[in-house]
Enzyme design. Sequence first.
Site, mmCIF file in Angstrom:
data_model
loop_
_atom_site.group_PDB
_atom_site.id
_atom_site.type_symbol
_atom_site.label_atom_id
_atom_site.label_comp_id
_atom_site.label_asym_id
_atom_site.label_seq_id
_atom_site.Cartn_x
_atom_site.Cartn_y
_atom_site.Cartn_z
ATOM 1 N N SER A 21 -2.062 6.788 -6.471
ATOM 2 C CA SER A 21 -1.648 5.465 -6.906
ATOM 3 C C SER A 21 -1.062 5.526 -8.323
ATOM 4 O O SER A 21 -0.091 6.246 -8.551
ATOM 5 C CB SER A 21 -2.833 4.503 -6.803
ATOM 6 O OG SER A 21 -2.424 3.167 -6.900
ATOM 7 N N ASP B 40 1.801 1.176 3.583
ATOM 8 C CA ASP B 40 1.169 1.030 2.274
ATOM 9 C C ASP B 40 2.193 0.383 1.338
ATOM 10 O O ASP B 40 3.253 0.961 1.055
ATOM 11 C CB ASP B 40 0.748 2.396 1.728
ATOM 12 C CG ASP B 40 0.059 2.311 0.372
ATOM 13 O OD1 ASP B 40 0.049 1.225 -0.236
ATOM 14 O OD2 ASP B 40 -0.469 3.345 -0.083
ATOM 15 N N HIS C 49 -3.740 0.743 1.536
ATOM 16 C CA HIS C 49 -3.760 1.530 0.297
ATOM 17 C C HIS C 49 -5.161 2.021 -0.052
ATOM 18 O O HIS C 49 -5.308 3.064 -0.707
ATOM 19 C CB HIS C 49 -3.212 0.670 -0.853
ATOM 20 C CG HIS C 49 -3.018 1.418 -2.131
ATOM 21 N ND1 HIS C 49 -2.011 2.343 -2.309
ATOM 22 C CD2 HIS C 49 -3.720 1.391 -3.308
ATOM 23 C CE1 HIS C 49 -2.081 2.847 -3.536
ATOM 24 N NE2 HIS C 49 -3.117 2.287 -4.157
#
Length: 309
Positions: free
Chosen positions: A157, A253, A279
């Site tokens: 991320s 995602d 996610h």
Amino acid sequence: MRKTITVIAVLIVLVLIGVGIVQYVNTSDSSDFIGQPGEPTGTETTEPPVQPDWCPAVEVIAAPGTWESAANDDPINPTANPLSFMLSITQPLQERYSADDVKVWTLPYTAQFRNINSQNEMSYDDSRNEGTAKMNEELINTHNECPATEFIIVGFSQGAVIAGDVAAQIGSEQGVIPADSVRGVALIADGRREPGVGQFPGTFVDGIGAEVTLQPLNLLVQPIVPGATMRGGRAGGFGVLNDRVQDICAPNDAICDAPVNVGNALDRALAMVSANGVHALYATNPDVFPGTTTNAWVVDWATNLIDNG
């Protein structure tokens, strides 16, 4: 008789002077080719860098995602977020290898993302810049002390954005360490992802990173994510590291599989802020790597790089 001796002495002196001049000329001419004292001559050999015995062969650098780290966290035994996804990768590696052989270092940074729902947090730009600076500092310190140690870099991320930016700098030979010192890079849910840049293990997705799709609408999304600059893709990609960068993204995602054409910028920005659903499921999602999970795949990938170089 005296005149004869005088003539002979004068001749000897002249000969000695002549020899001295010839030697001086030869020395002066040769200096044009061999350089002045202290300068390289072209025939010197460069000694390989000295690697202290205590240095690890490999260092794994892991960059957690948003809300999964803290600036004062312990990089060797992080505890800021016990549920951090990156722990499911770093801990198995620490259990498998001696710290003397493989150093596993987790990036300690603020890892926040100021948005409409959390106005008091550090902005994404500041958090990301802090993480980038700290990762580069660790790379510099290890490389200076242990020049033969090689690196494996993994990020998730926001951590994937940081790791990807650092890898892009190194791959373009503008980074803080040589590209030859990097064995591999794994980016999980990279917000600057572009199809065709890096390698794509597992399921391939056609979407792009949220920062890429929202770049043309940066000003419109600022009220939702103040201080979060949407920078688009990385100019030049990963350079010479392109074959060593693994780009991992789960289908649907919103962070890394955003649509190329944004129908509603505000909705897309809100989806980026929420970053939940798909996610948050990389540790269990079977659609990324059929038959296994993302964290298990990354552990196996890193193990192969460590064991086989």
